[in-house]
Scaffold this motif. Structure first.
Motif, PDB file in Angstrom:
ATOM      1  N   ARG A 121       6.032  -7.691  18.208  1.00 50.79           N
ATOM      2  CA  ARG A 121       6.299  -8.369  19.470  1.00 50.79           C
ATOM      3  C   ARG A 121       7.327  -7.595  20.304  1.00 50.79           C
ATOM      4  O   ARG A 121       7.293  -7.627  21.521  1.00 50.79           O
ATOM      5  N   ASN A 122       8.250  -6.910  19.626  1.00 46.46           N
ATOM      6  CA  ASN A 122       9.376  -6.319  20.350  1.00 46.46           C
ATOM      7  C   ASN A 122       9.407  -4.793  20.351  1.00 46.46           C
ATOM      8  O   ASN A 122      10.403  -4.196  20.696  1.00 46.46           O
ATOM      9  N   ARG A 123       8.328  -4.164  19.941  1.00 47.78           N
ATOM     10  CA  ARG A 123       8.261  -2.693  20.007  1.00 47.78           C
ATOM     11  C   ARG A 123       6.796  -2.263  19.974  1.00 47.78           C
ATOM     12  O   ARG A 123       5.905  -3.074  19.791  1.00 47.78           O
ATOM     13  N   ALA A 124       6.557  -0.990  20.101  1.00 49.05           N
ATOM     14  CA  ALA A 124       5.191  -0.466  20.141  1.00 49.05           C
ATOM     15  C   ALA A 124       4.471  -0.721  18.809  1.00 49.05           C
ATOM     16  O   ALA A 124       5.091  -0.689  17.739  1.00 49.05           O
ATOM     17  N   ASN A 125       3.186  -0.973  18.897  1.00 50.66           N
ATOM     18  CA  ASN A 125       2.373  -1.150  17.698  1.00 50.66           C
ATOM     19  C   ASN A 125       2.203   0.174  16.979  1.00 50.66           C
ATOM     20  O   ASN A 125       2.414   1.242  17.559  1.00 50.66           O
ATOM     21  N   GLU A 126       1.797   0.108  15.723  1.00 49.08           N
ATOM     22  CA  GLU A 126       1.601   1.302  14.909  1.00 49.08           C
ATOM     23  C   GLU A 126       0.223   1.266  14.267  1.00 49.08           C
ATOM     24  O   GLU A 126      -0.340   0.203  14.043  1.00 49.08           O
ATOM     25  N   ALA A 127      -0.287   2.442  13.959  1.00 49.80           N
ATOM     26  CA  ALA A 127      -1.507   2.567  13.169  1.00 49.80           C
ATOM     27  C   ALA A 127      -1.124   3.386  11.944  1.00 49.80           C
ATOM     28  O   ALA A 127      -0.776   4.561  12.059  1.00 49.80           O
ATOM     29  N   ALA A 128      -1.131   2.753  10.783  1.00 46.96           N
ATOM     30  CA  ALA A 128      -0.790   3.452   9.542  1.00 46.96           C
ATOM     31  C   ALA A 128      -2.086   4.018   8.964  1.00 46.96           C
ATOM     32  O   ALA A 128      -3.015   3.281   8.628  1.00 46.96           O
ATOM     33  N   ILE A 129      -2.155   5.331   8.869  1.00 46.61           N
ATOM     34  CA  ILE A 129      -3.346   6.007   8.360  1.00 46.61           C
ATOM     35  C   ILE A 129      -3.187   6.224   6.857  1.00 46.61           C
ATOM     36  O   ILE A 129      -2.123   6.631   6.385  1.00 46.61           O
ATOM     37  N   ARG A 130      -4.265   5.954   6.105  1.00 46.40           N
ATOM     38  CA  ARG A 130      -4.224   6.083   4.649  1.00 46.40           C
ATOM     39  C   ARG A 130      -3.778   7.489   4.258  1.00 46.40           C
ATOM     40  O   ARG A 130      -4.341   8.478   4.713  1.00 46.40           O
ATOM     41  N   ASP A 131      -2.758   7.558   3.436  1.00 48.89           N
ATOM     42  CA  ASP A 131      -2.238   8.824   2.921  1.00 48.89           C
ATOM     43  C   ASP A 131      -1.679   8.556   1.530  1.00 48.89           C
ATOM     44  O   ASP A 131      -0.677   7.851   1.395  1.00 48.89           O
ATOM     45  N   PRO A 132      -2.308   9.097   0.489  1.00 45.08           N
ATOM     46  CA  PRO A 132      -1.840   8.836  -0.874  1.00 45.08           C
ATOM     47  C   PRO A 132      -0.365   9.153  -1.087  1.00 45.08           C
ATOM     48  O   PRO A 132       0.298   8.511  -1.881  1.00 45.08           O
ATOM     49  N   ALA A 133       0.166  10.112  -0.349  1.00 45.94           N
ATOM     50  CA  ALA A 133       1.576  10.480  -0.498  1.00 45.94           C
ATOM     51  C   ALA A 133       2.502   9.344  -0.079  1.00 45.94           C
ATOM     52  O   ALA A 133       3.661   9.306  -0.489  1.00 45.94           O
ATOM     53  N   LEU A 134       1.994   8.399   0.722  1.00 45.40           N
ATOM     54  CA  LEU A 134       2.815   7.295   1.206  1.00 45.40           C
ATOM     55  C   LEU A 134       2.565   5.991   0.464  1.00 45.40           C
ATOM     56  O   LEU A 134       3.205   4.988   0.758  1.00 45.40           O
ATOM     57  N   LEU A 135       1.638   6.000  -0.491  1.00 44.33           N
ATOM     58  CA  LEU A 135       1.272   4.784  -1.215  1.00 44.33           C
ATOM     59  C   LEU A 135       2.136   4.589  -2.456  1.00 44.33           C
ATOM     60  O   LEU A 135       2.672   5.554  -3.012  1.00 44.33           O
ATOM     61  N   SER A 136       2.217   3.340  -2.902  1.00 45.25           N
ATOM     62  CA  SER A 136       2.901   3.061  -4.171  1.00 45.25           C
ATOM     63  C   SER A 136       2.075   3.672  -5.301  1.00 45.25           C
ATOM     64  O   SER A 136       0.895   4.003  -5.122  1.00 45.25           O
ATOM     65  N   ALA A 137       2.661   3.811  -6.469  1.00 43.49           N
ATOM     66  CA  ALA A 137       1.951   4.403  -7.604  1.00 43.49           C
ATOM     67  C   ALA A 137       0.684   3.610  -7.934  1.00 43.49           C
ATOM     68  O   ALA A 137      -0.364   4.194  -8.225  1.00 43.49           O
ATOM     69  N   THR A 138       0.758   2.292  -7.875  1.00 39.83           N
ATOM     70  CA  THR A 138      -0.409   1.461  -8.174  1.00 39.83           C
ATOM     71  C   THR A 138      -1.511   1.697  -7.160  1.00 39.83           C
ATOM     72  O   THR A 138      -2.665   1.923  -7.522  1.00 39.83           O
ATOM     73  N   ALA A 139      -1.182   1.657  -5.876  1.00 36.51           N
ATOM     74  CA  ALA A 139      -2.185   1.865  -4.827  1.00 36.51           C
ATOM     75  C   ALA A 139      -2.711   3.297  -4.854  1.00 36.51           C
ATOM     76  O   ALA A 139      -3.897   3.539  -4.607  1.00 36.51           O
ATOM     77  N   ARG A 140      -1.866   4.256  -5.155  1.00 41.72           N
ATOM     78  CA  ARG A 140      -2.264   5.670  -5.188  1.00 41.72           C
ATOM     79  C   ARG A 140      -3.370   5.927  -6.202  1.00 41.72           C
ATOM     80  O   ARG A 140      -4.216   6.799  -6.012  1.00 41.72           O
ATOM     81  N   SER A 141      -3.414   5.138  -7.281  1.00 37.90           N
ATOM     82  CA  SER A 141      -4.446   5.354  -8.294  1.00 37.90           C
ATOM     83  C   SER A 141      -5.848   5.067  -7.758  1.00 37.90           C
ATOM     84  O   SER A 141      -6.840   5.464  -8.381  1.00 37.90           O
ATOM     85  N   PHE A 142      -5.960   4.404  -6.606  1.00 37.62           N
ATOM     86  CA  PHE A 142      -7.265   4.112  -6.005  1.00 37.62           C
ATOM     87  C   PHE A 142      -7.641   5.098  -4.905  1.00 37.62           C
ATOM     88  O   PHE A 142      -8.721   5.011  -4.340  1.00 37.62           O
ATOM     89  N   ALA A 143      -6.765   6.006  -4.572  1.00 33.78           N
ATOM     90  CA  ALA A 143      -7.021   6.993  -3.523  1.00 33.78           C
ATOM     91  C   ALA A 143      -7.268   8.345  -4.181  1.00 33.78           C
ATOM     92  O   ALA A 143      -6.373   8.926  -4.777  1.00 33.78           O
ATOM     93  N   ASP A 144      -8.495   8.834  -4.069  1.00 31.51           N
ATOM     94  CA  ASP A 144      -8.849  10.099  -4.720  1.00 31.51           C
ATOM     95  C   ASP A 144      -8.781  11.310  -3.796  1.00 31.51           C
ATOM     96  O   ASP A 144      -8.779  12.431  -4.262  1.00 31.51           O
ATOM     97  N   TYR A 145      -8.760  11.063  -2.493  1.00 34.49           N
ATOM     98  CA  TYR A 145      -8.782  12.176  -1.555  1.00 34.49           C
ATOM     99  C   TYR A 145      -7.441  12.278  -0.843  1.00 34.49           C
ATOM    100  O   TYR A 145      -6.754  11.285  -0.636  1.00 34.49           O
TER     101      TYR A 145
END
Length: 130
Positions: free
Chosen positions: A44-68
């Motif tokens: 509401r109070n700043r610009a919106n963001e688009a977070a693009i999938r990047d395994p380097a930015l994921l938690s260890a649990t989520a990273r196990s589902f990203a192969d590329y």
């Protein structure tokens, strides 16, 4: 907390538009299966963001589902690859994981109860407690 769920596999012009939105008082998240590598974050109070999938930015649990690597799209077939990977790991271990990453018969039963409650709510035009 109140919410709204709309489910359709016959909406004209949408082939895989499975969408999830979580709206809070200060921010919101939105994800669409037709653009699965982008999570929209609205403020509401700043610009919106688009977070693009990047395994380097994921938690260890989520990273196990990203192969590329980042910038390379995970595809629809990867859903099934991850499912079979989890099921076969439990088969190889000879037992179900304490928190399986796939739907169990108990999950299926709860889904049927949920669908029946949704139908009852619609027919009786009232909230139904599961």
């Amino acid at each position: 907390m109140r919410g709204c769920v709309t489910v359709s596999q016959v909406t004209a012009g949408r082939k895989n538009s499975i969408r999830f939105e979580v709206a809070g008082s200060r921010s919101a998240l939105a994800w669409d299966g037709e653009a699965p590598n982008t999570l929209h974050v609205g403020y509401r109070n700043r610009a919106n963001e688009a977070a693009i999938r990047d395994p380097a930015l994921l938690s260890a649990t989520a990273r196990s589902f990203a192969d590329y690597p980042g910038g390379h799209a995970e595809g629809f077939p990867d859903t099934f690859k991850q499912l079979f990977r989890a099921v076969y790991a439990d088969i190889a271990a000879g037992r179900k994981s304490p928190a399986p990453l796939y739907a169990t018969f108990a999950d299926g039963h709860r889904e049927v109860l949920l669908c029946e409650a949704i139908l009852r709510s619609h027919r009786e035009n009232r909230w139904v407690v599961l």
